[in-house]
Structure formats: C-alpha cells, structure tokens
Design an enzyme around this catalytic site. Structure first.
Site, mmCIF file in Angstrom:
data_model
loop_
_atom_site.group_PDB
_atom_site.id
_atom_site.type_symbol
_atom_site.label_atom_id
_atom_site.label_comp_id
_atom_site.label_asym_id
_atom_site.label_seq_id
_atom_site.Cartn_x
_atom_site.Cartn_y
_atom_site.Cartn_z
ATOM 1 N N ASP A 1 0.823 86.612 -73.756
ATOM 2 C CA ASP A 1 1.796 86.675 -74.839
ATOM 3 C C ASP A 1 2.643 87.948 -74.769
ATOM 4 O OD1 ASP A 1 -0.676 88.055 -75.446
ATOM 5 O OD2 ASP A 1 0.158 88.444 -77.430
ATOM 6 N N GLU A 2 3.777 87.888 -75.469
ATOM 7 C CA GLU A 2 4.648 89.041 -75.692
ATOM 8 C C GLU A 2 4.930 89.828 -74.408
ATOM 9 O OE1 GLU A 2 3.778 90.036 -80.358
ATOM 10 O OE2 GLU A 2 2.400 90.918 -78.913
ATOM 11 N N VAL A 3 5.359 89.110 -73.378
ATOM 12 C CA VAL A 3 5.655 89.732 -72.088
ATOM 13 C C VAL A 3 7.125 90.173 -72.081
ATOM 14 C CG1 VAL A 3 5.778 89.382 -69.592
ATOM 15 C CG2 VAL A 3 3.882 88.407 -70.909
#
Length: 591
Positions: free
Chosen positions: A385-387
C-alpha cells in the site's frame, strides 16, 4: 456522555428479566419477544396510553405497531425505551425481534439455540472430561476452570451439574483458514448433564467460551449457576477470517501485552492476529539470516527475538488464533535500510525499496524463507500500500534500470509485487495485499492473491467479481484509532453489504478490525480495542439478521464487564470517544 434512546444498565438487571418468545409461523404470535426490566424509570418517548394495563393486551398492541419499541406496565406505548438505575417505578417491556428464537446473554450470539426456565447449580467438583488426546484441549480446560470459577464456592444442590463431556471428532492440531470451528453445546436441567461436541479442538474452544459466558456466580448463595436451562446451542462462524491487526512498529508492544490481546480475542471468538510487526518507523524483529535488520528497532529493549515470536504463535494457537505476519513492501520499509542501506534508494529518501538491485530481492527472498518457518500460517501479508515512487525518480541508478527495462514507475511497482508473490509461493504461502495492489493491477494478479480492502468498502464487490478472495477492513468503520466511530457503526459494517451474487459471496473471507499503533502502546491498547471490536466480532461470527442495536447494547455492556473481570482493560461502552475513562462513580455495567 453521548445521548441515546437507552442508557446503561447492569447485568444484575439482566438477571431480573425474563424473555417471552414468539416464533414466526406459530400460533404464539408474531416474531417478537419482550425483555422485562423490573421497577425501573423509563423516560422514553410516549406515543399514547393504551387505556389498559393488561400486559398481554399491551404486547398484542405493540406487536402490530411498527413505531412501538416497547411499553411500561402503566400502559404507555413508547417509541423508544430507556432504562435507569432501579427505582420504585413501573416495569418496562422492551420489544425485541426474535428471528425464530429468544435472545441469549452471549456474545457473539450463537447461530441457533433454545433455552428453558430452570436455574442449574454447578457442582463443587465440576470438571471437563474428554477422550480426546490433545494437550491444547487440556490446556483450554485448565484455563477455563480458572476463568469461570474465580471464587471459592459450594454446591447446595442435591443434583448439580458436575461435568461437561467434550467430544472432538477430528483431534488434529493444525490451525489454518479452513479449520472447522463449529460446535454443539447441550446442557440439560433434568437430569443435570452437559455435552460439548465439536468437529475440531478449536471448535471445542469456541464452545468452552460459550459455556463460560452462561455461568454466573450467586454471591448470596455462594454458588455458581446456569440460568435458563436447558440449553441447546448449534453454532459456527459466519466467516472464516475474523481478525485483529496490531501494529508493533509505530509503538512497541511488550510480549505480556500481546498475550493479553490474544486472550481477549479468544473471548470474542476472533481467530486471526494480523501482526503488522515492522514498518517505516521501526524494525523490532530478529532475523538470524539478516542480523542487522533489527538495527532499525527503537532501542535494544524494544525487540522480538525469533524465540519470542515462536512463543507468541504457540500461545495464539492454544487459543484457536492464527498469526498472520505482515512485512509491508516496497513502501513502508524505511526501517529496513538502517541495517542494509544498499536496498534503499538513498539514506535521505529511503522508500520504496530499490527494485534495481539484486541485493533487495536476495534479502527479501531469504527473509521470507526464514519467516515462513517461524510463522506457521499459510497466509503472509506483503502490504503493497501507499507506494509513492518519488524516491525512485530521484535515484539515477533506478532511472537507468527503468529505462533499460522499458518500465514506468507503475511497471516497477508491479514487478516488485510479482517477485515478492513468487517468493511467498515458493514457501507454499498465500500472499495478501492491501487494496492498492488490486486498484493498480486488477485481474492481472495471480488468482490466489487475497486482497485486503481498506480504502473503500465498495471495492470488495469489484475484488470478488474479478475472482479474488477478499478481507474487509474499511477504515471509516473498522479502524480502531478512529475514536469517534461508534460501536453501532462497527456493528452495522457487513462484509457482504455490496455483494449480492452467492458465488462471489463465498470469496469474502471475512474481515479485521485494525489497531494501528501511532497513538497506542501498552498503556491504552486494550481500552482502544474493546469493546468496539466485540461489535465487529459478532458481525463476523453471528447470523446476518442479528442486527438489533438495543438488544446488542445489553449484551455488549455485559461482555465489556466480562472482559474487565478477566483482566482486560476495556473502556466503557457509553463514551463520547472510544477509550475514554468512566465519567464518574458507578458499577461496571452502568458506565
């Protein structure tokens, strides 16, 4: 104090009421029962006076009024029912849908049950008996003996209940997603007898918890009792995956605290500890293969050894709980770089991890192989997530590699996820990823991937429609750090709410409540988790039509006090914000 249509009440009041059941399709009447609170003040909204005080006539009238939530013994029909500390006031009758059965003082509520009207005494030499040769089951017996019988007591009955005979059909001790947790509990009053049958030892553990919640201590008689016998309960979970995430990177949680969390989970029949063990902020986990990784710990005392983790896994299994580790990558991984800087873009821009060097993938492959032996669960959470790829854009080596591979940043992100999946697959592990991985790559992902939805609950319908299995933790309802989200909102959050197709519903594995660690440590983790997590636990265990807030409120109050009696620092149910302290003096069940 948040204003409601009901106020707090005590389990003592629960002992004062009786339930009059009505069953759909029978001659007894419509599908309502009435919970009676004796001698309490009821300042609810009066609809009208019925011109009668005959209870049966009032029930008949209320049954046929959708606006009627109950009535009092003075003949007032009410659109809401609140109860207060016992006074000399009139009795209050709360209207409760029965869905074919009366309500039980249990949480989570069993799937089907019947109960009687006899109070059954427990013998002073009571014990659990089984032919099953299982160390885990025997340990569960010992644990529940201590949980149930915390007072010295005697039995004045000439015919008490002395034994629960436990029958386990499959005595194996392997615990995975597919493990059968069903059980059947039969407690007869005449003659006193009890049998607990379960498919597995883990189903037997769920039945032991149910039995424990039926036993109460009578201080006046110095005796343990079971009310409303005889009981017959057939039960199983609605969803296989019923989890709680804890985050030991944002704040370290001592082993004693983690064990206490595991204990509390078993009381609510949660069965997965999602251990978000490392993240950007710290890497507290030992790796024998890569010993510099835990250089990223906050301090030398805020670490978990390999043996510590194995002990947690063993402790959890003894309570029927799987431990699913999460190693978030390629983002949320800056702490990895403290010990191994070569796997990060740069010291001042450390994440996502560097996809352009074999050192990164060699470490990940070796680390996952090592952890596969430490954590026995078939699921491994790989985050994803949240890359944010800005650090890749600033690194000339990564930019040259992208150009050579003819990759965009998004291509490199997918390349990273695919390689991590392969390493997990090599260890016979199923990869779990956060929602962004599906949002980016959709149906190009390997079909065995499990998608963990957190951004938007409606994504769950898209996930299962694409043929992937799904876990729900939508942040607006099941994120515990969101302190203004009420237990009612936790309770109303159904994983199948947006999924209508029966085959696609089978792909919804269940859900998790998430205790992210930014604002919790040993001082407040349990009072932030409980009692709201219990509302989600019931949604994941009980039938979909068990949804009545008023009825759940009574059981949630009782369950919260059960937790506190068992040493779990659960916050009061009635709070402006979760984990707030009690507003003033009062009994546990009046908070």
């Amino acid at each position: 104090m948040r204003h409601r249509d009901r106020s707090s009440l005590t389990w003592w009041w629960m002992m004062c009421f009786h339930v009059v059941p009505f069953f759909p399709g029978s001659t007894a009447g419509p599908p309502y029962s009435y919970t009676v609170f004796q001698g309490v003040d009821a300042p609810g909204s009066d609809i009208e006076h019925a011109n009668t005080k005959d209870i049966d006539a009032l029930k008949s009238l209320c049954n046929n009024m959708t606006s009627c939530k109950g009535f009092n013994s003075n003949g007032w029909i009410k659109s809401d029912v609140s109860v207060r500390i016992p006074t000399k006031g009139c009795d209050v009758y709360l209207k409760v849908p029965t869905f074919g059965a009366p309500q039980a003082p249990l949480l989570p509520q069993p799937h089907t049950f019947t109960m009687g009207a006899t109070t059954l005494s427990i013998g002073s030499k009571f014990g659990f008996v089984t032919d099953c040769q299982s160390v885990l089951l025997q340990q569960a017996f010992d644990r529940y003996q201590l949980l149930i019988f915390s007072h010295s007591y005697t039995s004045k009955s000439s015919s008490p209940l002395d034994t629960v005979y436990v029958v386990v059909h499959s005595p194996g001790e392997d615990l995975q997603l597919e493990t059968d947790e069903s059980y059947e509990l039969n407690i007869t009053a005449s003659p006193p007898n009890s049998t607990l049958k379960a498919a597995t030892i883990f189903g037997a553990m769920r039945g032991l918890e149910t039995f424990s919640q039926l036993v109460t201590y009578n201080f006046a008689e110095n005796a343990y009792e079971i009310h409303n016998a005889s009981w017959f309960i057939e039960d199983e979970p609605r969803f296989q995956h019923r989890g709680l995430l804890i985050d030991t990177s944002r704040h370290f949680e001592p082993l004693r605290v983690i064990r206490n969390v595991l204990d509390s989970m078993s009381y609510a029949k949660l069965n997965v500890l999602h251990w978000h063990i490392v993240d950007t902020q710290s890497f507290p986990l030992q790796s024998l293969k890569y010993p510099k990784l835990w250089n990223g710990a906050y301090s030398s005392q805020e670490r978990y050894s390999i043996e510590d983790v194995k002990d947690v896994v063993t402790y959890a299994k003894g309570r029927g709980i799987r431990v699913m580790p999460e190693f978030d990558m390629p983002g949320h991984a800056a702490s990895w770089c403290i010990g191994y800087p070569d796997i990060c873009p740069s010291s001042d821009c450390p994440q996502p991890l560097n996809p352009a060097t074999n050192a990164t993938f060699d470490l990940i492959e070796g680390f996952l192989k090592e952890m596969a032996d430490v954590f026995g669960d078939n699921f491994i959470h790989l985050g994803g997530d949240e890359v944010n790829t800005k650090c890749w854009d600033k690194n000339p080596e990564i930019q040259a590699w992208l150009k050579m591979k003819n990759f965009t940043d998004d291509d490199a992100y997918k390349y990273f996820v695919s390689r991590a999946h392969q390493y997990a697959k090599n260890e016979q592990k199923t990869s779990v990823n956060w929602e962004e991985v599906f949002n980016h790559f959709g149906s190009t992902l390997e079909k065995n991937t499990v998608i963990h939805v957190w951004l938007n609950s409606k994504t769950a319908a898209k996930v299962v429609a694409a043929g992937y299995r799904c876990i729900l933790s939508n942040s607006n309802r099941w994120y515990l750090p969101h302190l203004t989200v009420t237990w009612e909102q936790f309770y109303d959050n159904d994983p199948l709410a947006s999924i209508e197709d029966a085959q696609q519903q089978k792909l919804m594995l269940g859900g998790e409540v998430c205790m992210w660690g930014e604002t919790v440590d040993a001082s407040d983790i349990q009072r932030t988790i409980w009692p709201r997590a219990a509302a989600a636990a019931e949604r994941l265990w009980s039938l979909a039509n068990v949804t009545d807030h008023d009825e759940m409120f009574l059981r949630l109050q009782s369950f919260r006090c059960l937790l506190t009696r068992r040493g779990v620092a659960a916050a009061p149910v009635e709070n402006e914000e979760a984990r707030s302290a009690p507003p003033g003096p009062g009994g546990c069940l009046s908070q």
